[in-house]
Scaffold this motif. Structure first.
Motif, mmCIF file in Angstrom:
data_model
loop_
_atom_site.group_PDB
_atom_site.id
_atom_site.type_symbol
_atom_site.label_atom_id
_atom_site.label_comp_id
_atom_site.label_asym_id
_atom_site.label_seq_id
_atom_site.Cartn_x
_atom_site.Cartn_y
_atom_site.Cartn_z
ATOM 1 N N ILE A 49 10.580 -4.161 -7.141
ATOM 2 C CA ILE A 49 9.550 -3.371 -7.712
ATOM 3 C C ILE A 49 8.937 -2.585 -6.517
ATOM 4 O O ILE A 49 8.191 -3.166 -5.828
ATOM 5 N N PRO A 50 9.215 -1.166 -6.307
ATOM 6 C CA PRO A 50 8.300 -0.434 -5.438
ATOM 7 C C PRO A 50 6.679 -0.259 -5.576
ATOM 8 O O PRO A 50 6.405 -0.462 -6.889
ATOM 9 N N LEU A 51 6.155 -0.645 -4.649
ATOM 10 C CA LEU A 51 4.535 -0.225 -4.899
ATOM 11 C C LEU A 51 3.954 0.682 -4.034
ATOM 12 O O LEU A 51 4.393 0.942 -2.989
ATOM 13 N N THR A 52 3.029 1.385 -4.683
ATOM 14 C CA THR A 52 2.470 2.610 -3.778
ATOM 15 C C THR A 52 1.002 2.540 -3.676
ATOM 16 O O THR A 52 0.470 3.188 -3.219
ATOM 17 N N ASN A 53 0.322 1.483 -4.359
ATOM 18 C CA ASN A 53 -0.889 1.801 -4.725
ATOM 19 C C ASN A 53 -1.773 0.259 -4.031
ATOM 20 O O ASN A 53 -3.009 0.244 -4.183
ATOM 21 N N ILE A 54 -1.088 -0.549 -3.346
ATOM 22 C CA ILE A 54 -1.778 -1.602 -2.737
ATOM 23 C C ILE A 54 -1.931 -1.374 -1.207
ATOM 24 O O ILE A 54 -1.307 -1.703 -0.332
ATOM 25 N N ILE A 55 -2.596 -0.666 -0.912
ATOM 26 C CA ILE A 55 -3.265 -0.096 0.431
ATOM 27 C C ILE A 55 -4.770 -0.809 0.773
ATOM 28 O O ILE A 55 -5.612 -0.106 -0.021
ATOM 29 N N VAL A 67 1.254 -3.486 0.707
ATOM 30 C CA VAL A 67 2.258 -4.455 0.099
ATOM 31 C C VAL A 67 3.070 -3.219 -0.421
ATOM 32 O O VAL A 67 2.932 -2.498 -1.415
ATOM 33 N N LEU A 68 4.298 -3.281 0.157
ATOM 34 C CA LEU A 68 5.105 -2.040 0.002
ATOM 35 C C LEU A 68 6.004 -2.356 -1.387
ATOM 36 O O LEU A 68 6.456 -1.486 -2.095
ATOM 37 N N SER A 69 6.356 -3.498 -1.665
ATOM 38 C CA SER A 69 7.413 -3.775 -2.737
ATOM 39 C C SER A 69 7.173 -5.542 -3.078
ATOM 40 O O SER A 69 6.757 -6.067 -2.026
ATOM 41 N N LEU A 88 7.098 -10.886 -1.385
ATOM 42 C CA LEU A 88 6.216 -9.649 -1.074
ATOM 43 C C LEU A 88 6.542 -9.066 0.266
ATOM 44 O O LEU A 88 6.712 -9.547 1.219
ATOM 45 N N GLN A 89 6.766 -7.596 0.484
ATOM 46 C CA GLN A 89 7.122 -7.126 1.437
ATOM 47 C C GLN A 89 5.763 -6.211 1.946
ATOM 48 O O GLN A 89 5.313 -5.559 1.281
ATOM 49 N N VAL A 90 5.502 -6.786 3.098
ATOM 50 C CA VAL A 90 4.116 -6.238 3.600
ATOM 51 C C VAL A 90 4.184 -5.452 4.983
ATOM 52 O O VAL A 90 5.039 -5.827 5.668
ATOM 53 N N LYS A 91 3.292 -4.465 5.143
ATOM 54 C CA LYS A 91 3.319 -3.932 6.225
ATOM 55 C C LYS A 91 1.614 -4.303 6.880
ATOM 56 O O LYS A 91 0.631 -4.113 5.847
ATOM 57 N N VAL A 92 1.557 -4.469 8.278
ATOM 58 C CA VAL A 92 0.354 -4.954 8.887
ATOM 59 C C VAL A 92 0.182 -4.416 10.214
ATOM 60 O O VAL A 92 1.143 -4.232 10.809
ATOM 61 N N ILE A 93 -0.749 -3.616 10.200
ATOM 62 C CA ILE A 93 -1.444 -3.286 11.503
ATOM 63 C C ILE A 93 -2.830 -3.791 11.759
ATOM 64 O O ILE A 93 -3.522 -3.474 11.292
ATOM 65 N N LEU A 163 -2.436 -10.429 -7.282
ATOM 66 C CA LEU A 163 -2.493 -10.791 -5.819
ATOM 67 C C LEU A 163 -3.738 -10.609 -5.179
ATOM 68 O O LEU A 163 -4.366 -9.615 -5.241
ATOM 69 N N THR A 164 -3.922 -11.685 -4.412
ATOM 70 C CA THR A 164 -5.372 -11.674 -3.720
ATOM 71 C C THR A 164 -5.126 -11.885 -2.131
ATOM 72 O O THR A 164 -4.681 -12.710 -1.961
ATOM 73 N N TYR A 165 -5.891 -11.106 -1.593
ATOM 74 C CA TYR A 165 -6.083 -11.214 -0.083
ATOM 75 C C TYR A 165 -7.394 -11.542 0.288
ATOM 76 O O TYR A 165 -8.348 -10.820 -0.157
ATOM 77 N N THR A 166 -7.463 -12.684 1.105
ATOM 78 C CA THR A 166 -8.564 -13.282 1.539
ATOM 79 C C THR A 166 -8.869 -13.416 2.908
ATOM 80 O O THR A 166 -8.030 -14.226 3.596
#
Length: 199
Positions: A49-55, A67-69, A88-93, A163-166
């Motif tokens: 499931i692609p995601l576009t709103n978790i940035i 979180v990309l998908s 969870l596919q994530v992109k981190v900078i 999904l929670t990021y802490t």
């Protein structure tokens, strides 16, 4: 104590089948058995499931995370009976303000049925690699942009997750040994979409 002896067969007990004894099932019965289907419960198929709103950005560390998908129902022997593996596919900078590490323990999936939730773990990673989903591991300051996957062994029979990021509060040492700075805890939560029917 008396020991029981095995029963002895009478001397006239037949030791061989009679020559006219049937060795095959009647045609109607064998056909009936062969035609009876075996029923097994089908495993749900994995679905991405692609995601576009978790940035989001951490205002203190300036870490940037997307979180990309997600992949629901990922096949993994590590998940245990009745549990689901979610990827969870994530992109981190990572930011460059502080020396900091973004790790799998910073993420958690929970639900109404499982409020405590589960963090990503290394157990599904072999299956992830075989499927072409490279684990992202820890990302630290100086690594630059990284994209990869976390695997979560989640709850049972759950339609959707939170999904929670802490990032916990921390004490930062400043250039002067006598100076310290406290940065507050940072937390973001997002509702993940339910998996569409995938059978």
């Amino acid at each position: 104590m008396r020991r029981l002896l095995p029963p002895t067969l009478p001397t006239d007990y037949p030791t061989e089948l009679p020559t006219n004894y049937p060795t095959e099932l009647p045609t109607e019965l064998s056909t009936s058995i062969a035609a009876t289907p075996t029923t097994t419960s089908a495993e749900p198929k994995p679905v991405e499931i692609p995601l576009t709103n978790i940035i989001f950005d951490d205002p203190e560390t300036q870490d940037h995370i997307e979180v990309l998908s997600i992949i629901r129902n990922f096949p993994s022997d590590a998940r245990g009976t009745g549990r689901e593996t979610v990827l969870l596919q994530v992109k981190v900078i990572p930011g460059e303000v502080y020396t900091n590490i973004i790790s799998r323990g910073d993420f958690r999936l929970s639900s109404k049925e499982d409020k405590r939730g589960s963090s990503p773990t290394s157990y599904p990673e072999e299956a992830m690699k075989k499927a072409g989903h490279t684990p992202i591991g820890n990302v630290k300051s100086g690594d630059g942009e990284r994209v990869g996957w976390y695997g979560v062994i989640a709850g049972k029979n759950v339609d959707s997750y939170t999904l929670t990021y802490t990032r916990q509060a921390a004490e930062i040492l400043m250039p002067s040994a006598s100076d310290k700075k406290e940065i507050p805890k940072f937390e973001k939560s997002f509702e993940l979409p339910a998996a569409p029917s995938s059978k």
